[in-house]
Write a protein that holds these residues in place. Structure first.
Motif, PDB file in Angstrom:
ATOM      1  N   MET A   1       0.813  -1.208   0.000  1.00 12.08           N
ATOM      2  CA  MET A   1       0.000   0.000   0.000  1.00 12.08           C
ATOM      3  C   MET A   1       0.857   1.272   0.000  1.00 12.08           C
ATOM      4  N   LEU A   2       2.018   1.211   0.641  1.00 13.01           N
ATOM      5  CA  LEU A   2       2.878   2.394   0.744  1.00 13.01           C
ATOM      6  C   LEU A   2       3.787   2.592  -0.462  1.00 13.01           C
ATOM      7  N   GLN A   3       3.870   1.596  -1.339  1.00 13.78           N
ATOM      8  CA  GLN A   3       4.818   1.687  -2.436  1.00 13.78           C
ATOM      9  C   GLN A   3       4.628   2.914  -3.333  1.00 13.78           C
ATOM     10  N   PRO A   4       3.388   3.304  -3.667  1.00 15.46           N
ATOM     11  CA  PRO A   4       3.219   4.476  -4.534  1.00 15.46           C
ATOM     12  C   PRO A   4       3.721   5.785  -3.913  1.00 15.46           C
ATOM     13  N   VAL A   5       3.835   5.830  -2.591  1.00 11.32           N
ATOM     14  CA  VAL A   5       4.317   7.057  -1.936  1.00 11.32           C
ATOM     15  C   VAL A   5       5.658   6.825  -1.254  1.00 11.32           C
ATOM     16  N   ARG A   6       6.317   5.716  -1.606  1.00 15.68           N
ATOM     17  CA  ARG A   6       7.593   5.390  -0.984  1.00 15.68           C
ATOM     18  C   ARG A   6       8.623   6.491  -1.186  1.00 15.68           C
ATOM     19  N   HIS A   7       8.619   7.110  -2.368  1.00 17.93           N
ATOM     20  CA  HIS A   7       9.592   8.169  -2.647  1.00 17.93           C
ATOM     21  C   HIS A   7       9.387   9.375  -1.743  1.00 17.93           C
ATOM     22  N   ILE A   8       8.145   9.605  -1.324  1.00  9.05           N
ATOM     23  CA  ILE A   8       7.858  10.700  -0.386  1.00  9.05           C
ATOM     24  C   ILE A   8       8.298  10.308   1.015  1.00  9.05           C
ATOM     25  N   LEU A   9       7.972   9.089   1.412  1.00  7.15           N
ATOM     26  CA  LEU A   9       8.344   8.609   2.740  1.00  7.15           C
ATOM     27  C   LEU A   9       9.854   8.595   2.925  1.00  7.15           C
ATOM     28  N   ASP A  10      10.568   8.320   1.847  1.00  5.34           N
ATOM     29  CA  ASP A  10      12.029   8.299   1.930  1.00  5.34           C
ATOM     30  C   ASP A  10      12.616   9.677   2.217  1.00  5.34           C
ATOM     31  N   GLU A  11      11.826  10.713   1.925  1.00  6.80           N
ATOM     32  CA  GLU A  11      12.290  12.079   2.161  1.00  6.80           C
ATOM     33  C   GLU A  11      11.731  12.668   3.452  1.00  6.80           C
ATOM     34  N   VAL A  12      10.874  11.891   4.120  1.00  8.68           N
ATOM     35  CA  VAL A  12      10.226  12.359   5.345  1.00  8.68           C
ATOM     36  C   VAL A  12      10.988  11.856   6.565  1.00  8.68           C
ATOM     37  N   LYS A  13      11.130  12.716   7.559  1.00 10.00           N
ATOM     38  CA  LYS A  13      11.691  12.286   8.838  1.00 10.00           C
ATOM     39  C   LYS A  13      10.541  11.780   9.702  1.00 10.00           C
ATOM     40  N   ILE A  14      10.496  10.470   9.896  1.00 12.42           N
ATOM     41  CA  ILE A  14       9.424   9.862  10.677  1.00 12.42           C
ATOM     42  C   ILE A  14       9.916   9.632  12.099  1.00 12.42           C
ATOM     43  N   ILE A  15       9.092  10.008  13.060  1.00 10.88           N
ATOM     44  CA  ILE A  15       9.416   9.811  14.467  1.00 10.88           C
ATOM     45  C   ILE A  15       8.325   8.961  15.107  1.00 10.88           C
ATOM     46  N   LEU A  16       8.712   7.891  15.758  1.00 10.01           N
ATOM     47  CA  LEU A  16       7.783   7.073  16.529  1.00 10.01           C
ATOM     48  C   LEU A  16       7.835   7.536  17.975  1.00 10.01           C
ATOM     49  N   ALA A  17       6.709   8.039  18.469  1.00  9.83           N
ATOM     50  CA  ALA A  17       6.654   8.593  19.829  1.00  9.83           C
ATOM     51  C   ALA A  17       6.344   7.493  20.842  1.00  9.83           C
ATOM     52  N   SER A  18       7.111   6.420  20.782  1.00  8.45           N
ATOM     53  CA  SER A  18       6.845   5.273  21.645  1.00  8.45           C
ATOM     54  C   SER A  18       8.104   4.437  21.802  1.00  8.45           C
ATOM     55  N   SER A  19       8.268   3.874  22.986  1.00  4.91           N
ATOM     56  CA  SER A  19       9.398   2.970  23.233  1.00  4.91           C
ATOM     57  C   SER A  19       9.002   1.511  23.018  1.00  4.91           C
ATOM     58  N   SER A  20       7.765   1.282  22.561  1.00  3.24           N
ATOM     59  CA  SER A  20       7.259  -0.074  22.387  1.00  3.24           C
ATOM     60  C   SER A  20       8.020  -0.819  21.299  1.00  3.24           C
ATOM     61  N   PRO A  21       8.657  -1.933  21.639  1.00  2.96           N
ATOM     62  CA  PRO A  21       9.352  -2.713  20.613  1.00  2.96           C
ATOM     63  C   PRO A  21       8.386  -3.309  19.596  1.00  2.96           C
ATOM     64  N   ARG A  22       7.131  -3.559  19.994  1.00  2.00           N
ATOM     65  CA  ARG A  22       6.150  -4.094  19.052  1.00  2.00           C
ATOM     66  C   ARG A  22       5.831  -3.078  17.967  1.00  2.00           C
ATOM     67  N   ARG A  23       5.654  -1.822  18.343  1.00  2.00           N
ATOM     68  CA  ARG A  23       5.355  -0.804  17.337  1.00  2.00           C
ATOM     69  C   ARG A  23       6.547  -0.559  16.425  1.00  2.00           C
ATOM     70  N   SER A  24       7.744  -0.579  17.007  1.00  2.00           N
ATOM     71  CA  SER A  24       8.950  -0.450  16.175  1.00  2.00           C
ATOM     72  C   SER A  24       9.043  -1.604  15.189  1.00  2.00           C
ATOM     73  N   GLU A  25       8.746  -2.796  15.665  1.00  2.00           N
ATOM     74  CA  GLU A  25       8.797  -3.985  14.809  1.00  2.00           C
ATOM     75  C   GLU A  25       7.835  -3.847  13.637  1.00  2.00           C
ATOM     76  N   ILE A  26       6.644  -3.333  13.904  1.00  2.00           N
ATOM     77  CA  ILE A  26       5.646  -3.164  12.848  1.00  2.00           C
ATOM     78  C   ILE A  26       6.126  -2.157  11.807  1.00  2.00           C
ATOM     79  N   LEU A  27       6.640  -1.009  12.250  1.00  2.00           N
ATOM     80  CA  LEU A  27       7.114  -0.012  11.298  1.00  2.00           C
ATOM     81  C   LEU A  27       8.298  -0.532  10.495  1.00  2.00           C
ATOM     82  N   HIS A  28       9.188  -1.271  11.148  1.00  2.00           N
ATOM     83  CA  HIS A  28      10.319  -1.866  10.436  1.00  2.00           C
ATOM     84  C   HIS A  28       9.824  -2.843   9.368  1.00  2.00           C
ATOM     85  N   SER A  29       8.796  -3.604   9.698  1.00  2.00           N
ATOM     86  CA  SER A  29       8.270  -4.590   8.746  1.00  2.00           C
ATOM     87  C   SER A  29       7.688  -3.925   7.515  1.00  2.00           C
TER      88      SER A  29
END
Length: 212
Positions: A1-29
């Motif tokens: 789903m994110l592939q069409p906007v991947r080029h935008i995401l690559d230029e965005v600084k994304i910050i996860l406001a959480s120390s949860s390893p589960r949420r980090s794992e999901i974003l990494h996936s």
């Protein structure tokens, strides 16, 4: 789903406001590059002040994101997107957050044993131009748990930092009979809905960038 906007995401600084390893794992996936800046927001809202638990988790997630945004340099930059989330377990009109100790973890699991409970996860995505908020809910059937099973599970220490005193993606998954809804809601970050809103955020970021 994110592939069409991947080029935008690559230029965005994304910050996860959480120390949860589960949420980090999901974003990494999802193949996202992001920084982790855990929120210092004191979670002191009263769920009774809200019409439903969905509004409660959304507001808590919002406060987490705003607290981080206030500490991030240049948080109004076009390239900064902050993602925050909050999850609670509810059953019979009661909220089950993270247990304070082993005793409370036992109480939670004993009360949820053999019952269907509901997990609510609220998500907030803040860009320089807008704040997107939503929540999802999922019904979970926990198996009937004997006392020795609960005690042994608690000794793994997994329940102590999990809403409802169990982690569905870990050992706690063996305690769950059925999930009716989004599995990732129970993990703490609903993947489809988050991606859907990230796509819209990226489109609007592109539009704003083209106007400037």
């Amino acid at each position: 789903m994110l592939q069409p906007v991947r080029h935008i995401l690559d230029e965005v600084k994304i910050i996860l406001a959480s120390s949860s390893p589960r949420r980090s794992e999901i974003l990494h996936s999802l193949g996202l590059k992001f920084d982790v800046i855990p929120s210092k927001y004191e979670e002191n809202l009263n769920p009774k002040d809200f019409s439903d638990y969905g509004d409660f988790v959304m507001k808590t997630a919002y406060n987490k994101v705003i607290e981080v945004a206030e500490r991030v340099p240049d948080n109004n930059s076009l390239s900064t997107v902050i993602i925050g989330s909050d999850t609670v377990v509810s059953f019979n009109g009661k909220i089950y957050g993270k247990p304070k100790d082993k005793g409370e973890a036992f109480t939670f699991l004993n009360e949820l044993s053999g019952k269907v409970h509901t997990v609510y996860t609220g998500v907030v995505i803040k860009s320089p131009f807008e704040v997107t908020q939503f929540y999802t809910s999922t019904d979970v059937k926990m198996a009937h748990l004997e006392k020795d099973v609960i005690e042994a599970y608690i000794e793994t220490k997994e329940p102590l930092d999990k809403a409802g005193a169990y982690g569905i993606q870990g050992i706690g998954g063996s305690l769950i009979e059925k999930v009716n809804g989004d599995y990732f809601t129970v993990m703490g970050l609903p993947v489809h809905e988050t991606c859907k809103h990230l796509v819209e955020v990226c489109k609007r970021l592109k539009q704003q960038n083209e106007l400037n």
